[in-house]
Structure formats: C-alpha cells, structure tokens
Enzyme design. Structure first.
Site, PDB file in Angstrom:
ATOM      1  N   LYS A   4      -4.209   4.635 -13.859  1.00  0.00           N
ATOM      2  CA  LYS A   4      -5.123   4.821 -12.992  1.00  0.00           C
ATOM      3  C   LYS A   4      -4.084   5.710 -12.082  1.00  0.00           C
ATOM      4  CE  LYS A   4      -8.231   1.515 -10.286  1.00  0.00           C
ATOM      5  NZ  LYS A   4      -8.503   0.575  -9.459  1.00  0.00           N
TER       6      LYS A   4
HETATM    7  O1  G3P Z   1      -9.413  -1.551  -7.808  1.00  0.00           O
HETATM    8  C1  G3P Z   1     -10.118  -0.904  -7.061  1.00  0.00           C
HETATM    9  C2  G3P Z   1     -10.417  -1.562  -6.079  1.00  0.00           C
HETATM   10  O2  G3P Z   1     -12.420  -1.935  -6.968  1.00  0.00           O
HETATM   11  C3  G3P Z   1     -10.162  -2.071  -5.090  1.00  0.00           C
HETATM   12  O3  G3P Z   1     -10.964  -2.910  -4.243  1.00  0.00           O
HETATM   13  O4  G3P Z   1     -11.777  -4.956  -2.368  1.00  0.00           O
HETATM   14  O5  G3P Z   1      -9.978  -3.684  -2.430  1.00  0.00           O
HETATM   15  O6  G3P Z   1     -11.758  -2.440  -1.190  1.00  0.00           O
HETATM   16  P1  G3P Z   1     -10.528  -3.439  -2.998  1.00  0.00           P
END
Ligand code: G3P
Length: 216
Positions: free
Chosen positions: A83
């Site tokens: 990533k």
């Molecule tokens: O892993 C990336 C993403 O899905 C993180 O999401 O829940 O931290 O906005 P969030």
C-alpha cells in the site's frame, strides 16, 4: 465483486475465511497498531492465513524509502500487495515497483483524478475512501462511479477497491457500480447477513414444524 476484510485481527480473518467469504485482507498502520505486539509477526501470520492478496502499508514518505520498505514487506509472503499513499513521492515509487513486479495498492484516494494518476502508473489497486468523504458531506460513492467510467473508457486494468466502508449500503452501491473489490470491516460483514424477516421467518417455520410433530 471480491470481498476483502479491512482488519489486522486474526480471529476476524479466520472467522470470515471459514465462512468462505474471504478473498483478501487490507491492513493499515492504524489497524496493525490496534492489535499491539510485534507487527512483523502479526503481518506474517495474516499472510499465512489468507489465500488471497494482503495489503501491507509503507510508513515512508519518500519514494526511495517506500521502495526499500516495499522490498521488506513483500518478504512476508507471495500474496503481499504494498500500500502506497497517494502523494507525489508515492506516485514516483509506483513506476519502479511495477518494474520490479511488486503489486501496489494506492491508498488515501479521495478523487477520481487521483485514481486516474494511479491507474496510469500501473497500480494494481486504487482505494477510494468512501466513508471518510461521506463524513464531510461529500458523496463517496459518486467518486467510485466516476472512477468506474474512467477506467472502462481507457481499459485500465487497475482494480477499484472500495475502502473506508461504514455500512451495508456502501456494499450494495459498490456492487451496483461494478467496483472490483470492497474491503469491509468485520462488523459490516455481520450486518450483511442479518435480516429481521429471516429470523422471524425461521422461528415461525420451526414453531409450525414442532406443532405438527406434536399432533396426536
Ligand atoms: O484500510 C483503509 C480504509 O478502509 C480505512 O478506513 O475506517 O479508517 O476510514 P477507515
């Protein structure tokens, strides 16, 4: 549409894997930190447990350091996808990583034009963060729809991986748009299975059968 689990928690990963629904896993520094302990050990356990891509994120913010970290991260397993944050240095790193045949997932994507740049540079995945946009009164799914059109217009192979998912409607809309992958928190997977009419319907079937069996 492929289902990835957005977690670094091994119990959750094994549970969804055992349901037969797990196509891959995405982690990020926050999710790995939440598990505590030795992140290297945790990342390695996750890669072993998952029969599919596992996204592990770099911490570096210069392209040289990102490439160095990426080389280390791919040593955790053949299924690792690195990533890379959607910043200029990240874009610089993409070209070299593609030449080295290291798969990348460009993260922290908030606009279709950011996704277009990542696709042009050969990212394997782009991760639009829909929930974080919704929280700012912007329509996260609208951007995903535009990405789908752009990628189809030009035949990009980059997969749209919907991230920052908050609820089942994000899953429904992703499937209607034709997103390639959605990464879902464990709590939302549970919500997807549930319907009160399923529960009340089953209870009534079982009660009727019980009555029938007990007839004189
Ligand atoms: O892993 C990336 C993403 O899905 C993180 O999401 O829940 O931290 O906005 P969030």
């Amino acid at each position: 549409m492929q289902f990835f689990l957005d977690t670094a928690n091994l119990d959750q990963i094994c549970e969804v894997r055992d349901l037969g629904l797990l196509d891959g896993v995405t982690t990020n520094p926050t999710l790995l930190a939440r598990e505590g302990g030795d992140w290297r050990e945790q990342a390695s356990l996750i890669c072993d447990a998952v029969d599919g891509p596992v996204s592990l994120e770099v911490i570096a913010t210069t392209h040289e350091e990102m490439i160095k970290e990426a080389k280390d991260l791919v040593s955790f397993g053949e299924n690792v996808v690195v990533k890379i944050p959607m910043i200029a240095e990240g874009l610089k790193a993409l070209k070299e990583l593609r030449e080295r045949e290291i798969k990348t997932n460009v993260t922290l994507v908030f606009s279709p034009t950011q996704a277009l740049l990542a696709a042009k540079l050969g990212a394997a995945y782009v991760s639009p963060f829909v929930g974080r946009l919704d929280a700012l009164s912007q329509n996260g799914m609208e951007g995903v729809d535009q990405m789908r059109t752009i990628f189809d217009n030009y035949g990009f192979n980059t997969k749209i991986l919907v991230a920052s998912v908050r609820h089942p409607m994000h899953v429904l809309e992703s499937a209607l748009i034709g997103a390639d992958v959605i990464t879902i928190p464990y709590s939302t997977i549970t919500q997807l299975m549930k319907h009160p009419l399923t529960d009340s319907g089953l209870a009534s079937f079982l009660a009727d059968w019980e009555t029938f069996q007990n007839q004189p």
